[in-house]
Design an enzyme around this catalytic site. Structure first.
Site, PDB file in Angstrom:
ATOM      1  N   HIS A   1      -0.829  51.709 -31.047  1.00 30.53           N
ATOM      2  CA  HIS A   1      -0.601  50.270 -31.115  1.00 30.53           C
ATOM      3  C   HIS A   1      -0.090  49.627 -30.065  1.00 30.53           C
ATOM      4  O   HIS A   1       0.624  49.989 -29.257  1.00 30.53           O
ATOM      5  CB  HIS A   1       0.231  49.949 -32.294  1.00 30.53           C
ATOM      6  CG  HIS A   1       1.537  50.347 -32.324  1.00 30.53           C
ATOM      7  ND1 HIS A   1       2.661  49.597 -31.484  1.00 30.53           N
ATOM      8  CD2 HIS A   1       2.297  51.436 -32.681  1.00 30.53           C
ATOM      9  CE1 HIS A   1       3.688  50.026 -31.735  1.00 30.53           C
ATOM     10  NE2 HIS A   1       3.670  51.183 -32.428  1.00 30.53           N
TER      11      HIS A   1
ATOM     12  N   GLU B   1       3.944  55.938 -38.795  1.00 32.03           N
ATOM     13  CA  GLU B   1       5.004  56.359 -37.690  1.00 32.03           C
ATOM     14  C   GLU B   1       6.104  57.161 -38.539  1.00 32.03           C
ATOM     15  O   GLU B   1       6.250  57.163 -39.649  1.00 32.03           O
ATOM     16  CB  GLU B   1       5.679  55.107 -37.157  1.00 32.03           C
ATOM     17  CG  GLU B   1       6.730  55.508 -36.002  1.00 32.03           C
ATOM     18  CD  GLU B   1       6.169  56.449 -34.965  1.00 32.03           C
ATOM     19  OE1 GLU B   1       5.789  57.744 -35.136  1.00 32.03           O
ATOM     20  OE2 GLU B   1       6.274  55.928 -33.801  1.00 32.03           O
TER      21      GLU B   1
END
Length: 209
Positions: A24, A106
């Site tokens: 990202h 994550e």
């Protein structure tokens, strides 16, 4: 050698698939080095530029027609969803047309989420030292270790059946490399995780675009 790294168990590699992995784009928390974990933080202006760069680079690398044939999947956290939408648009595709999977989130930092390492070094010194000395196995309160994350990533990778574009996080990027090439435990958490390059993972190797 890590007991959790090679052999590769088939996963992304035994089937001959290639992953095109995009981390990202930058967030404000990345910029000030706060641990995001699974907190839902949006990308910033630079992050949007990085996402567009990666989408355009991938289209140039593969060609738009070939790229359109691939599967697309992202972590459901907003920083990855935004990155995927921008990257697809920059590649000449629709912003939609991708799936999400919770297993691509994550690493969970638990009680440490939202804090900086500098602050934790002062306020939670004992845990900070434990982490420093064993980043692969150390697990924060209510969180995950890199060993946990590797298991989660392996479970996801075993479902991949064709070449796929993935937008996910730095931690996932690191452990996926341990499913491609032999890495010692201590090497996994310190792999570089640039936000302005595409990581290409295929059998026995990885490279950058």
């Amino acid at each position: 050698m890590s007991e959790l790294a090679p052999p590769y168990h088939g996963s992304i590699l035994g089937s001959g698939c290639t992953l095109y992995f995009i981390r990202h784009g930058e967030t404000d928390w990345n910029r000030v080095k706060r641990l995001q974990g699974q907190m839902d933080i949006p990308i910033n202006a630079l992050g949007r530029q990085q996402a567009a760069r990666n989408g355009a680079a991938l289209a140039e690398h593969l060609g738009r027609d070939r790229l359109a044939e691939l599967d697309f999947i992202a972590s459901p956290l907003i920083r990855c969803v935004e990155t995927m939408e921008i990257a697809r648009e920059a590649a000449g595709l629709t912003r939609t047309g991708f799936a999400t999977d919770d297993r691509l989130k994550e690493i969970r930092y638990g009680a440490w989420e939202g804090a900086s390492l500098e602050r934790l070094k002062r306020e939670d010194r004992a845990a900070y030292v434990e982490r420093r000395d064993n980043k692969f196995r150390w697990r924060p309160v209510d969180g995950e270790s890199y060993a946990d994350l590797l298991g989660r990533a392996r479970d996801w990778a075993a479902t991949i059946e064709r070449d796929t574009v993935v937008v996910s996080h730095g931690g996932i990027s690191r452990v996926l490399r341990a499913l491609v090439t032999p890495l010692e435990d201590e090497e996994i958490p310190v792999q570089i995780v640039p936000q302005d390059k595409v990581l290409v993972l295929s059998k026995d190797r990885f490279d950058w675009v």
